[in-house]
Write a protein that holds these residues in place. Structure first.
Motif, short mmCIF file in Angstrom:
data_model
loop_
_atom_site.label_atom_id
_atom_site.label_comp_id
_atom_site.label_asym_id
_atom_site.label_seq_id
_atom_site.Cartn_x
_atom_site.Cartn_y
_atom_site.Cartn_z
N HIS A 22 31.36 -1.67 35.04
CA HIS A 22 30.58 -1.05 36.10
C HIS A 22 29.27 -0.53 35.51
O HIS A 22 29.17 -0.27 34.31
CB HIS A 22 31.37 0.08 36.78
CG HIS A 22 31.40 1.35 35.99
ND1 HIS A 22 30.64 2.44 36.32
CD2 HIS A 22 32.09 1.69 34.87
CE1 HIS A 22 30.87 3.42 35.44
NE2 HIS A 22 31.74 2.99 34.57
N ASN A 23 28.25 -0.42 36.37
CA ASN A 23 26.94 0.05 35.91
C ASN A 23 26.94 1.55 35.70
O ASN A 23 27.54 2.31 36.46
CB ASN A 23 25.84 -0.32 36.91
CG ASN A 23 25.49 -1.78 36.84
OD1 ASN A 23 25.69 -2.51 37.79
ND2 ASN A 23 24.99 -2.24 35.70
N THR A 24 26.26 1.96 34.64
CA THR A 24 26.06 3.38 34.37
C THR A 24 24.56 3.67 34.50
O THR A 24 23.85 2.91 35.16
CB THR A 24 26.57 3.74 32.95
OG1 THR A 24 25.91 2.90 31.98
CG2 THR A 24 28.08 3.53 32.85
N ALA A 105 32.56 4.61 29.97
CA ALA A 105 32.55 4.62 31.43
C ALA A 105 31.89 5.88 32.00
O ALA A 105 31.53 5.93 33.16
CB ALA A 105 33.97 4.48 31.96
N GLY A 163 31.33 0.64 30.58
CA GLY A 163 30.08 0.91 31.27
C GLY A 163 28.97 -0.01 30.77
O GLY A 163 28.91 -0.33 29.59
#
Length: 198
Positions: A22-24, A105, A163
């Protein structure tokens, strides 16, 4: 746990599909140009001596093909996860800190779950003899005081969330893609097949 400097241990690789991504937030670039990076290196060298840095060769597999996780910046610059150590920081602590900052993450639950990285052994040591962009996989005999020492470690991950900074791509590149490909990946990444063959 001290990091081993050579290991013949079996390393189990998880497939890429076992991780969730997932994008951070955006990962800031410390320097806007190579010249600026070299100026900062010289300033740091004057203050604390030789700079130390650590990078991770993170191994996974994709459909049975061993791959290395790399970050890609601006669609053309590939880099291993890692970074500079604080003057008093040991290598394992510093490498874990950089991996957490870059690929963590970023949630309280993720931080509480750990450990997130399995550091196996030292793969290579590279030296920057001068205030320029060139690293060598040995310390040149005529250089008494290198300006930077970079150590590259073999790392695997347990199944987890990873992340990805908004301004980067995270790519699983097959190991064979690096071989004899300095034009695309540079000397350190193209040496990965040799490092791992040991």
């Amino acid at each position: 746990m001290p990091i081993k400097h050579h290991s013949a241990e079996k390393v189990d690789l998880l497939p890429v599909h076992k991780f969730s991504f997932h994008n951070t937030t955006t990962q800031p670039e410390e320097d806007s140009s190579v010249a600026e990076r070299m100026r900062r290196l010289q300033d740091q060298y004057d203050e604390t001596g030789m700079r130390r840095s650590v990078d991770a060769v993170i191994l996974v597999h994709d459909h049975g093909v061993p791959c290395v996780l790399t970050t890609q910046i601006a669609n053309d610059f590939f880099k291993l996860p890692g970074g500079y150590l604080d003057p008093s920081e040991d290598e394992e602590t510093g490498l874990i800190r950089h991996l957490d900052d870059l690929l963590g993450a970023g949630t309280k639950q993720w931080r509480a779950e750990g450990p997130h990285w399995n550091i196996h052994c030292l793969l290579a040591v590279w030296y920057r003899p001068n205030f320029d962009g060139f690293f060598y996989p040995y310390k040149p005999a005529h250089v008494s005081q290198p300006k930077e020492c970079k150590k590259i470690y073999l790392v695997t991950m347990p199944e987890q969330m990873v992340g990805v900074p908004l301004n980067m791509k995270l790519l699983a590149i097959p190991i064979h893609e690096f071989y004899d490909n300095t034009q695309r990946y540079g000397p350190q990444l193209s040496a990965i097949p040799h490092m791992l063959s040991r």
